[in-house]
Motif scaffolding. Structure first.
Motif, short mmCIF file in Angstrom:
data_model
loop_
_atom_site.label_atom_id
_atom_site.label_comp_id
_atom_site.label_asym_id
_atom_site.label_seq_id
_atom_site.Cartn_x
_atom_site.Cartn_y
_atom_site.Cartn_z
N LEU A 23 28.84 56.27 51.89
CA LEU A 23 29.16 56.60 53.27
C LEU A 23 30.53 56.08 53.69
CD1 LEU A 23 25.71 55.92 54.94
CD2 LEU A 23 26.65 58.08 54.12
N LEU A 24 31.40 55.82 52.71
CA LEU A 24 32.69 55.26 53.04
C LEU A 24 33.71 55.69 52.01
CD1 LEU A 24 32.80 52.80 50.77
CD2 LEU A 24 31.21 51.79 52.38
N MET A 25 34.93 55.39 52.30
CA MET A 25 36.03 55.68 51.39
C MET A 25 36.80 54.41 51.15
SD MET A 25 37.35 59.06 53.37
CE MET A 25 38.95 58.95 52.58
N ALA A 26 37.22 54.19 49.90
CA ALA A 26 38.13 53.07 49.68
C ALA A 26 39.43 53.39 50.39
CB ALA A 26 38.39 52.88 48.19
N ALA A 27 40.16 52.36 50.75
CA ALA A 27 41.42 52.59 51.45
C ALA A 27 42.57 52.26 50.52
CB ALA A 27 41.48 51.70 52.69
N PRO A 28 43.31 53.23 50.07
CA PRO A 28 43.15 54.65 50.33
C PRO A 28 42.50 55.35 49.15
CG PRO A 28 45.30 54.29 49.41
CD PRO A 28 44.59 52.94 49.40
N ALA A 29 42.10 56.59 49.35
CA ALA A 29 41.86 57.46 48.22
C ALA A 29 43.22 57.89 47.72
CB ALA A 29 41.03 58.67 48.66
N ALA A 30 43.24 58.65 46.63
CA ALA A 30 44.52 59.06 46.08
C ALA A 30 45.29 59.86 47.13
CB ALA A 30 44.31 59.89 44.82
N GLN A 31 46.43 59.34 47.56
CA GLN A 31 47.23 59.99 48.58
C GLN A 31 48.70 59.90 48.17
OE1 GLN A 31 46.26 57.87 52.14
NE2 GLN A 31 44.30 58.87 52.41
N TRP A 57 44.39 48.30 49.95
CA TRP A 57 42.93 48.19 50.10
C TRP A 57 42.40 46.76 50.01
CZ3 TRP A 57 42.39 52.41 45.88
CH2 TRP A 57 42.97 51.99 44.68
N LEU A 58 43.26 45.78 50.24
CA LEU A 58 42.81 44.39 50.22
C LEU A 58 43.56 43.56 51.27
CD1 LEU A 58 42.58 43.88 46.39
CD2 LEU A 58 40.81 43.06 47.94
N VAL A 59 42.84 42.63 51.89
CA VAL A 59 43.46 41.60 52.72
C VAL A 59 43.65 40.37 51.85
CG1 VAL A 59 43.21 40.13 54.75
CG2 VAL A 59 42.34 42.49 54.80
N PHE A 60 44.84 39.79 51.91
CA PHE A 60 45.14 38.59 51.12
C PHE A 60 44.79 37.35 51.93
CE2 PHE A 60 47.04 41.59 48.51
CZ PHE A 60 47.79 41.07 47.47
N ALA A 203 45.61 45.65 42.85
CA ALA A 203 45.31 45.03 44.14
C ALA A 203 46.50 45.10 45.09
CB ALA A 203 44.90 43.57 43.94
N GLY A 204 47.60 45.70 44.65
CA GLY A 204 48.82 45.67 45.43
C GLY A 204 49.53 44.35 45.22
N GLY A 205 50.77 44.26 45.68
CA GLY A 205 51.53 43.05 45.43
C GLY A 205 51.72 42.84 43.94
N ASP A 206 51.58 41.61 43.50
CA ASP A 206 51.75 41.27 42.08
C ASP A 206 50.42 41.20 41.34
OD1 ASP A 206 54.48 41.01 42.51
OD2 ASP A 206 54.37 38.85 42.89
N TYR A 207 49.35 41.75 41.91
CA TYR A 207 48.02 41.44 41.38
C TYR A 207 47.20 42.66 40.98
CZ TYR A 207 49.30 36.93 43.20
OH TYR A 207 49.98 35.76 43.43
N GLY A 208 46.29 42.42 40.05
CA GLY A 208 45.30 43.39 39.64
C GLY A 208 43.96 42.70 39.49
N VAL A 209 42.88 43.48 39.62
CA VAL A 209 41.54 42.92 39.52
C VAL A 209 40.79 43.60 38.39
CG1 VAL A 209 39.38 42.40 40.73
CG2 VAL A 209 41.53 42.52 42.02
N LEU A 210 40.34 42.82 37.42
CA LEU A 210 39.51 43.33 36.33
C LEU A 210 38.06 43.22 36.80
CD1 LEU A 210 39.51 44.40 33.40
CD2 LEU A 210 39.24 42.03 32.64
N GLN A 211 37.40 44.37 36.93
CA GLN A 211 36.06 44.43 37.52
C GLN A 211 35.06 44.84 36.44
OE1 GLN A 211 37.75 47.28 40.54
NE2 GLN A 211 36.59 46.01 41.99
N TRP A 212 34.29 43.90 35.97
CA TRP A 212 33.34 44.13 34.87
C TRP A 212 32.07 44.79 35.40
CZ3 TRP A 212 35.07 43.32 30.06
CH2 TRP A 212 36.12 42.43 29.86
N PHE A 213 31.72 45.94 34.84
CA PHE A 213 30.55 46.67 35.30
C PHE A 213 29.24 45.97 34.93
CE2 PHE A 213 33.34 50.57 34.75
CZ PHE A 213 33.53 50.77 36.11
N GLN A 214 28.26 46.14 35.80
CA GLN A 214 26.89 45.82 35.44
C GLN A 214 26.40 46.83 34.40
OE1 GLN A 214 25.36 43.18 36.37
NE2 GLN A 214 25.91 42.61 38.46
#
Length: 257
Positions: A23-31, A57-60, A203-214
């Motif tokens: 019921l939501l969209m990540a901010a942003p979708a591909a734009q 799509w992230l607050v620091f 993640a924007g800026g100088d960062y990335g997030v490695l997100q390991w799936f369940q």
């Protein structure tokens, strides 16, 4: 916009516990450009000026990406954007809603509403470059940094060094054979033996997030850009070794008055 309770922004529902929220969209979708909120801001609080750093799509917080923003579908007009939030490492929505209300080309009202508390609304002005589409906090225009070059660990990562290529995932010198595919602007999906292993998300800026799936996440879920996976085994923050955005952010924050 009057101060009000934004309870609808952060109510925890059964859907929040699902692996994918629809019921939501990540901010942003591909734009083609970054959203209005991307950048470095001065919040004008009753206690004085305070810095706010927001990527697409992230607050620091404390210099690192902290809180995911999920734009609430169907609640946005040209000037107002309502967000559900989720802290990195959590498996569902955080009981804090955020509203951005554009009041000028580089001004906004910024409202935080925490469950059970009065909403707090302050004015804000942009400190970062006027052309926020090209802000270093944007996930746009980053080329292939997710699939090339070196990343180093932060206090929020188990690994100290990370490298992702089209066919290898290497952490601290140990490689595994994978396939890597673009899922959306700023996000790649990593699969091992045909099974989804992780997202690597800019993640924007100088960062990335490695997100390991369940276990049990399917390729279809990984590739579905209309839903958001929220429940991960772990989310690890890495820093791009060649990054200069931290330095730019620091410079902008010095301009607060």
């Amino acid at each position: 916009m009057p101060v009000n309770h934004l309870s609808s922004l952060f109510k925890t529902t059964a859907a929040a516990a699902l692996a994918a929220a629809s019921l939501l969209m990540a901010a942003p979708a591909a734009q083609a450009e970054s959203p209005f909120h991307t950048g470095v801001w001065q919040l004008n609080t009753p206690e004085g000026a305070r810095g706010l750093v927001v990527s697409d799509w992230l607050v620091f917080e404390n210099g690192l990406p902290k809180r995911w923003l999920y734009r609430r579908a169907g609640t946005n007009d040209a000037n107002q954007f309502d967000f559900f939030t989720r802290s990195i490492g959590d498996n569902g929505f955080t009981p804090v809603g955020i509203r951005v209300y554009r009041t000028g080309e580089h001004e906004m009202k910024y409202t935080i509403s925490e469950k059970g508390k009065d909403a707090i609304e302050v004015s804000a002005k942009r400190l970062s470059i006027p052309s926020y589409k090209n802000s270093c906090l944007s996930v746009e225009n980053k080329g292939n940094r997710l699939k090339g070059g070196g990343w180093v660990g932060t206090p929020q990562s188990a690994g100290k060094k990370l490298r992702v290529s089209k066919s290898k995932l290497t952490i601290d010198g140990k490689s595994r054979d994978v396939t890597v595919e673009d899922v959306r602007v700023g996000r790649v999906g990593i699969m091992e033996n045909g099974k989804p292993l992780a997202f690597f998300t800019d993640a924007g800026g100088d960062y990335g997030v490695l997100q390991w799936f369940q276990d049990g996440v399917t390729p279809e879920v990984m590739r579905d850009t209309t839903k958001e996976v929220m429940d991960f085994k772990a989310e690890e923050i890495f820093r791009w070794q060649q990054g200069t955005c931290d330095r730019q952010i620091e410079s902008r924050l010095k301009e607060m008055k």
